[in-house]
Design a protein around this motif. Structure first.
Motif, PDB file in Angstrom:
ATOM      1  N   GLN A 416       0.839  -1.188   0.000  1.00  0.00           N
ATOM      2  CA  GLN A 416       0.000   0.000   0.000  1.00  0.00           C
ATOM      3  C   GLN A 416       0.881   1.246   0.000  1.00  0.00           C
ATOM      4  O   GLN A 416       1.853   1.314   0.755  1.00  0.00           O
ATOM      5  CB  GLN A 416      -0.878   0.027   1.269  1.00  0.00           C
ATOM      6  CG  GLN A 416      -2.012  -0.982   1.249  1.00  0.00           C
ATOM      7  CD  GLN A 416      -3.032  -0.686   0.148  1.00  0.00           C
ATOM      8  OE1 GLN A 416      -3.438   0.457  -0.039  1.00  0.00           O
ATOM      9  NE2 GLN A 416      -3.414  -1.723  -0.597  1.00  0.00           N
ATOM     10  N   PRO A 417       0.525   2.248  -0.806  1.00  0.00           N
ATOM     11  CA  PRO A 417       1.253   3.516  -0.735  1.00  0.00           C
ATOM     12  C   PRO A 417       1.106   4.145   0.643  1.00  0.00           C
ATOM     13  O   PRO A 417       0.042   4.011   1.271  1.00  0.00           O
ATOM     14  CB  PRO A 417       0.588   4.389  -1.803  1.00  0.00           C
ATOM     15  CG  PRO A 417      -0.530   3.613  -2.380  1.00  0.00           C
ATOM     16  CD  PRO A 417      -0.561   2.249  -1.792  1.00  0.00           C
ATOM     17  N   GLY A 418       2.145   4.833   1.138  1.00  0.00           N
ATOM     18  CA  GLY A 418       2.121   5.397   2.485  1.00  0.00           C
ATOM     19  C   GLY A 418       1.358   6.707   2.594  1.00  0.00           C
ATOM     20  O   GLY A 418       0.769   7.193   1.627  1.00  0.00           O
ATOM     21  N   GLU A 419       1.398   7.268   3.818  1.00  0.00           N
ATOM     22  CA  GLU A 419       0.699   8.531   4.129  1.00  0.00           C
ATOM     23  C   GLU A 419       1.719   9.517   4.695  1.00  0.00           C
ATOM     24  O   GLU A 419       2.521   9.147   5.551  1.00  0.00           O
ATOM     25  CB  GLU A 419      -0.354   8.300   5.229  1.00  0.00           C
ATOM     26  CG  GLU A 419      -1.459   7.346   4.877  1.00  0.00           C
ATOM     27  CD  GLU A 419      -2.714   8.074   4.404  1.00  0.00           C
ATOM     28  OE1 GLU A 419      -2.708   9.331   4.488  1.00  0.00           O
ATOM     29  OE2 GLU A 419      -3.645   7.411   3.931  1.00  0.00           O
ATOM     30  N   ALA A 420       1.657  10.774   4.274  1.00  0.00           N
ATOM     31  CA  ALA A 420       2.575  11.782   4.809  1.00  0.00           C
ATOM     32  C   ALA A 420       2.017  12.357   6.123  1.00  0.00           C
ATOM     33  O   ALA A 420       0.815  12.596   6.220  1.00  0.00           O
ATOM     34  CB  ALA A 420       2.756  12.911   3.796  1.00  0.00           C
ATOM     35  N   PRO A 421       2.869  12.595   7.117  1.00  0.00           N
ATOM     36  CA  PRO A 421       2.379  13.067   8.419  1.00  0.00           C
ATOM     37  C   PRO A 421       2.041  14.564   8.450  1.00  0.00           C
ATOM     38  O   PRO A 421       1.232  14.987   9.276  1.00  0.00           O
ATOM     39  CB  PRO A 421       3.550  12.775   9.362  1.00  0.00           C
ATOM     40  CG  PRO A 421       4.755  12.770   8.489  1.00  0.00           C
ATOM     41  CD  PRO A 421       4.304  12.282   7.151  1.00  0.00           C
ATOM     42  N   TYR A 422       2.636  15.373   7.610  1.00  0.00           N
ATOM     43  CA  TYR A 422       2.419  16.835   7.690  1.00  0.00           C
ATOM     44  C   TYR A 422       1.501  17.297   6.563  1.00  0.00           C
ATOM     45  O   TYR A 422       1.700  16.921   5.408  1.00  0.00           O
ATOM     46  CB  TYR A 422       3.752  17.573   7.614  1.00  0.00           C
ATOM     47  CG  TYR A 422       4.650  17.281   8.793  1.00  0.00           C
ATOM     48  CD1 TYR A 422       4.565  18.049   9.956  1.00  0.00           C
ATOM     49  CD2 TYR A 422       5.556  16.227   8.750  1.00  0.00           C
ATOM     50  CE1 TYR A 422       5.380  17.773  11.044  1.00  0.00           C
ATOM     51  CE2 TYR A 422       6.369  15.933   9.837  1.00  0.00           C
ATOM     52  CZ  TYR A 422       6.278  16.716  10.981  1.00  0.00           C
ATOM     53  OH  TYR A 422       7.069  16.434  12.058  1.00  0.00           O
ATOM     54  N   ARG A 423       0.497  18.115   6.937  1.00  0.00           N
ATOM     55  CA  ARG A 423      -0.472  18.576   5.938  1.00  0.00           C
ATOM     56  C   ARG A 423      -0.729  20.068   6.078  1.00  0.00           C
ATOM     57  O   ARG A 423      -0.579  20.634   7.153  1.00  0.00           O
ATOM     58  CB  ARG A 423      -1.837  17.876   6.146  1.00  0.00           C
ATOM     59  CG  ARG A 423      -1.786  16.378   6.293  1.00  0.00           C
ATOM     60  CD  ARG A 423      -1.907  15.673   4.955  1.00  0.00           C
ATOM     61  NE  ARG A 423      -1.680  14.247   5.133  1.00  0.00           N
ATOM     62  CZ  ARG A 423      -2.666  13.351   5.290  1.00  0.00           C
ATOM     63  NH1 ARG A 423      -3.930  13.734   5.262  1.00  0.00           N
ATOM     64  NH2 ARG A 423      -2.383  12.073   5.449  1.00  0.00           N
TER      65      ARG A 423
END
Lengths: 514, 514
Positions: A416-423
């Motif tokens: 699965q592609p990951g998720e970035a923590p900062y938005r």
């Protein structure tokens, strides 16, 4: 006194770890005896000999203390070409003139070059015998429309012959290429899945991003393994009819990679070079049928319908002569495709379309279906006019998703592609209608956020041109793996408030934590 | 989280002492945060800011340990342009596109450029905003005969306006230029002395050698001071009517020096660039009447009479439009002029001619007289057809020598050229007639012997084309300041036995100590 000629001075090699891209650079102290006796000065072209081989390199003179007396420094490209070790013995002399430069001069003087002359130029470029200024001169001399179709054919053949060529042992091998410039235009994994599920052979090799926030190889790498050897690729294609791999490990049209570096610096459009670049890669990759996707729009690479048609005519002529079937498709190049820009964010769009999720971006789906439909008809799988129905069935039935999963597993496993923590979310501070989206600046925001090196970085765009938005509606969300990179992207966004234009002068930016 | 934009990362400057000629290069570690966040990679164009100024530079990436974290390295040209000290703070960002590159592209696409467009290109080149590949592209786009006479005029004006221009306060200021390629062709000091002794104003600035064994400035430097400021030059000219100085300390047509570097690497003949180069320097130097000496011969720069005549036509047209009077003189370019090649050895030839010594090289004397005669007639000092008589009288009466001595004293004192301690004499090993002399290879021998850095190094040639020589007659003598350099030159000479061709197959080389 009696003078007896001696051998040239021996120098000791030292790796300086300086990346100068393709151009081999050597570094010598200003007080080196060889500089004086041979008359070498900064930017001299020098023949560098080791026990085993020799190259031509460009000289930079060291006036500081970076090197000891008797040492010679090397850039990475020079070091790797010579396969040196520290303290290896090296000798220098004057190189013979590079003969093929006379062909470049002939082109400057308006002469027509033949296959043999292009071959000598391309071979010398691949062997590193051209300095970047020589490559710039060659590109300029071929710029605009200075290559006839016959010359484009000769150049393309020369570029193919300078590298490897893959034989898939199939009568029909299909491929596609997009004439760049549109962020998020990640149709390839969807098209490949539909076509392979329809029984076609499509061994797709893609590049990593060079100036864009993601290449297809970067996107695929968030879901599976892409660094395959030619043997591994052949195994995957034999099993699944297709692959979705990085093209960098196979040496296809190596001169193209060198020319592109300098072309980018010059930003000179050359129809001939573009066609030779695309077709040499495709033919070397073993393709027999190629779809060329040309997005047309004011901030895309091809900006007018007229320019697109001129390009099409040459593509068709050259393709026919080289024995490859070409189909051209003009697509909307006015705004990004899909929602995500950046490797993992584009991968999520791709998976949503393949899995027929309700929130999947419809523009990406429709583009992929149009392309797959055109290629199904081109390949004779269905009659003319029936491609779209067939492609839609294969996609919506889940067969394309099943094929995509099978390809990923064959390439080494699916993830699965990951998720970035900062938005950071950009909100509309007024209501209004979206009138324009600046592709180039959006790409810049995604790159500042860390894409493509940080695979989960980039941005998600929440609106399309023509859409009505309300006060505080989200326009886009930046994703980043570090707060520093998030800040870079936000700062750029705030200094360019017209990246997403609303039809009200008071539209603007408001910060929200997230 | 709340994100607040921060300022870009600060880096500490470090002078690496790398001479990359005009192109400013910066060096960053591959793991620099700014590379990732800004998306910089090898060969990126980067805007470099200090507290006081900013430049555009090309990036090289350091993969080794040459720099500590947080440091940024600079090439000499970048360091000097920014006037940095070690550990000064530096910031990086993306440069705006250089607008004048669009004019270069327009030229590639076959458009005609106007004065304003050439001015923007030249100003950006002088300001260091072009990478070498951009300069190569500009030169290529103007190559062959792609500049109309109107464009050559516009380019010449732009080059003049990019630097200083000297006003001598005289209605007539004469100058001369030789379209290179002939070793030992040191007529300038003789011509200047004759003309100044005849009452003309001739403030001559000359270059040092770049690829040749000696420039006029190198030769003059063995006899007097040549590094004069503009004020000093004006004082000498006021007093003596002429000077014989190095042109490097006055900023005349600075773009020319940059363009010449890249032109040399490309070796692309461009009539337009040649004319703009010569005339921009002469007009900026304040000349009103210029004699252009074009040596024609198979190993000279201009190889045929036809090429010389084409060049002449453009020179005349452009000169007329720019308000400068041009006179062209074709001279024999088949063999070196005088006996010596190298700064001090050529100085001895010059002094022998000026002092009317019986052994003085007659070919050098005749060339200088022909040029002086042409210019005396051009300037209206004598009627047409009477120049040679006048020039001969001024030279042979000793007036020219007296003027030369006065100029040297005014420039800071007169000295005798030195003598090199190491010699090697090449003897004929057969009798025969000299059929050909290779100018380019002779120049190479002189450079290997140490010229022009070692002022007394070079060679003396003892024979002329057509001359009959006997067994053991000396053909040439190499002069060097070290035995190592002598060896280099001898080795080259021995591997090229046809530098001086005799009409017998057995002609060859014999070593003698000296």
């Amino acid at each position: 006194m009696i003078s007896t000629p001696e051998r040239a001075t021996t120098l000791q090699a030292r790796r300086l770890g300086i990346d100068t891209r393709q151009e081999p650079i050597i570094y010598l102290r200003a007080d080196s005896p060889v500089c004086r006796s041979e008359g070498f000065s900064a930017l001299s072209r020098v023949l560098v000999h080791t026990e085993h081989c020799k190259i031509i390199a460009t000289l930079n003179i060291i006036t500081g203390e970076m090197l000891r007396r008797g040492q010679i420094g090397f850039s990475e490209s020079a070091w790797l070409r010579l396969q040196l070790n520290n303290d290896d013995n090296v000798w220098l002399s004057h190189p013979k003139p590079v003969q093929s430069l006379s062909h470049v001069r002939a082109k400057v003087y308006g002469h027509t070059l033949n296959k043999q002359q292009f071959q000598e130029i391309i071979n010398d470029i691949v062997a590193g015998r051209y300095a970047d200024v020589h490559i710039a001169s060659f590109i300029t001399a071929c710029g605009d429309d200075k290559l006839s179709d016959t010359e484009i054919i000769a150049l393309t053949r020369a570029m193919i012959d300078s590298g490897s060529r893959i034989d898939w042992g199939q009568p029909m091998v299909i491929d596609k290429h997009c004439v760049g410039g549109l962020p998020g235009n990640r149709t390839t994994p969807i098209v490949v899945s539909i076509l392979a599920a329809s029984g076609l052979t499509m061994p797709k090799t893609s590049s990593r991003a060079i100036t864009s926030p993601a290449g297809t190889a970067d996107t695929m790498e968030t879901m599976t393994e892409v660094s395959l050897s030619l043997e591994q690729m052949k195994q995957v294609v034999k099993q699944e009819g297709a692959c979705l791999a990085w093209g960098g490990s196979v040496r296809l049209s190596p001169s193209d990679d060198i020319l592109i570096q300098v072309e980018r610096a010059l930003d000179i459009d050359s129809e001939g070079q573009l066609i030779a670049s695309v077709l040499s890669k495709k033919i070397a990759a073993g393709a027999t049928h190629v779809l060329i996707d040309i997005p047309v729009g004011p901030t895309a690479k091809v900006r007018t319908q007229q320019a697109a048609e001129k390009l099409t005519a040459s593509f068709m002529t050259v393709g026919e002569q080289l024995g490859i079937k070409i189909q051209i498709l003009y697509t909307d190049g006015t705004q990004p495709v899909g929602n995500g820009i950046g490797p993992a964010l584009e991968a999520k769009d791709v998976m949503a379309v393949l899995q027929n999720e309700p929130h999947a971006p419809q523009d990406l789906k429709q583009r992929a279906l149009t392309m797959a439909a055109t290629m199904l008809e081109m390949a004779g799988v269905v009659d003319a006019g029936c491609g779209l129905e067939k492609a839609t069935i294969v996609l919506e039935s889940g067969l394309a998703w099943k094929k995509f999963v099978a390809i990923c597993i064959a390439q080494g496993g699916m993830k699965q592609p990951g998720e970035a923590p900062y938005r950071f979310k950009l909100m509309a501070d007024k209501e209004g209608r979206v009138t324009q989206v600046d592709n180039r600046r959006l790409a810049q925001v995604a790159k500042l956020a860390g894409a493509p090196i940080d695979p989960t970085a980039g941005l998600v765009i929440h609106v399309k041109v023509g859409q009505q938005v309300q006060l505080h509606d989200p326009l886009l969300t930046i994703h980043a793996e570090s707060s520093g990179e998030l800040n870079y992207a936000v700062e750029y966004l705030e200094s360019h408030p017209d990246i997403i234009s609303l039809n009200t002068e008071e539209s603007g930016v408001e910060n929200h934590s997230d």
